[in-house]
Design a protein around this motif. Sequence first.
Motif, PDB file in Angstrom:
ATOM      1  N   LYS A   3      43.291  43.055  38.907  1.00 23.58           N
ATOM      2  CA  LYS A   3      42.448  43.364  37.628  1.00 23.58           C
ATOM      3  C   LYS A   3      41.114  43.648  37.950  1.00 23.58           C
ATOM      4  N   THR A   4      40.454  44.373  37.625  1.00 23.84           N
ATOM      5  CA  THR A   4      38.945  44.687  37.767  1.00 23.84           C
ATOM      6  C   THR A   4      37.959  44.687  36.708  1.00 23.84           C
ATOM      7  N   VAL A 205      36.905  37.134  55.810  1.00 23.78           N
ATOM      8  CA  VAL A 205      35.736  37.915  55.596  1.00 23.78           C
ATOM      9  C   VAL A 205      35.710  38.566  54.257  1.00 23.78           C
ATOM     10  N   VAL A 206      36.753  39.139  53.824  1.00 23.03           N
ATOM     11  CA  VAL A 206      36.756  39.793  52.263  1.00 23.03           C
ATOM     12  C   VAL A 206      37.843  38.854  51.435  1.00 23.03           C
ATOM     13  N   ARG A 207      37.225  38.115  50.577  1.00 25.19           N
ATOM     14  CA  ARG A 207      38.253  37.324  49.686  1.00 25.19           C
ATOM     15  C   ARG A 207      38.399  37.898  48.398  1.00 25.19           C
ATOM     16  N   THR A 208      39.545  37.538  47.842  1.00 25.77           N
ATOM     17  CA  THR A 208      40.092  38.312  46.629  1.00 25.77           C
ATOM     18  C   THR A 208      39.826  36.782  45.705  1.00 25.77           C
ATOM     19  N   HIS A 209      39.227  37.180  44.363  1.00 29.91           N
ATOM     20  CA  HIS A 209      38.836  36.682  43.482  1.00 29.91           C
ATOM     21  C   HIS A 209      40.174  36.037  42.539  1.00 29.91           C
ATOM     22  N   PRO A 210      40.517  34.826  42.428  1.00 27.09           N
ATOM     23  CA  PRO A 210      41.815  34.532  41.748  1.00 27.09           C
ATOM     24  C   PRO A 210      42.007  34.557  40.484  1.00 27.09           C
ATOM     25  N   GLU A 211      41.030  34.936  39.842  1.00 23.02           N
ATOM     26  CA  GLU A 211      41.246  35.040  38.209  1.00 23.02           C
ATOM     27  C   GLU A 211      40.888  36.578  38.125  1.00 23.02           C
ATOM     28  N   GLY A 213      40.904  39.439  40.360  1.00 20.86           N
ATOM     29  CA  GLY A 213      41.368  40.221  41.457  1.00 20.86           C
ATOM     30  C   GLY A 213      40.376  41.131  42.262  1.00 20.86           C
ATOM     31  N   GLU A 214      39.089  40.614  41.913  1.00 21.78           N
ATOM     32  CA  GLU A 214      38.035  41.593  42.522  1.00 21.78           C
ATOM     33  C   GLU A 214      37.927  41.086  44.320  1.00 21.78           C
TER      34      GLU A 214
END
Length: 306
Positions: A3-4, A205-211, A213-214
């Motif tokens: 999702k974005t 270093v790059v995380r994915t937002h759990p809600e 997907g960003e």
Amino acid sequence: MEKTLAPPEARPAPGSIRTRSGGSIEVHPLTCTIGAELTGVNLGDASRDDDLFAEIKALLLTYKVLFLRDQDITRAEHLAFAGRFGRLEDHPVVGSDPDHPGLVRIYKDLDSPPEHYENALHTDGTWRANPSMGAVLRCIETPPVGGDTIWVNMTEAYRRLPEHIKTQIQGLRARHSIEATFGAVLPQKKRYELKTRFPDAEHPVVRTHPETGEQSLFVNAFTTHFVNYHTPENVRFGQDYAPGAGLLLNYLIGQAAIPEYQVRWRWTPNSVAIWDNRSTQHYAVQDYWPAVRRMERAGIVGDRPF
């Protein structure tokens, strides 16, 4: 499917959102990248109203930090609203209100210790295995001038990195330390005790937002070094690692200083900021001494970054 969110130019224009609870929230974006001020809403009401809280949470995921003024709420309502996001957390160094556990008092009085913790671009609690999900910060007393806070959209910071840098940092992980930051002013024994309680955490270093997907750039003032950089692909000679890896980390940390990713908020008593710690950094500007600044923060326990 990932999702974005809509790019800034496609986000809702300033205006009124009719809530499911029958009221309306006025939304005023503050920059093209991050932050919106809300009017027509009281967080005390939102602490008791499921639909109103859901509207605020949806706006938070869009704008990453929300601001409200004239929030004459009680400490209990402050905690109750923040607690809707999740379990509240204490802080091992900064004290809580004795009658309201979880309400951390960030008081800068004339007799406060000289340590500076907030005036660095940082994401709260990344020295924890589960960094903060976010926080609700209320202003109790502020200088007549100064004492602003800056927030940064680290999703935008990652999105606009050069593609070759994105490729280079894919899969990299880094250490985050409370010992090297909060612990630095402590005597050696107490510093070691602090690290025993909170061992250095390792995060992507790059995380994915759990809600949403960003993806966001997830290094900050608590980050000390990469843990999996020294591979044959990255390191031909020692110089590729030291100073090579450190220079890359400094470059990434420095992205938060770019003004195009920032919003700056001027506090007034009873103003409130709500932010998503998973996609932002912030910086409390300490330019106001010898004036006094008193803030109260309810931090929310987060999940393990991935």
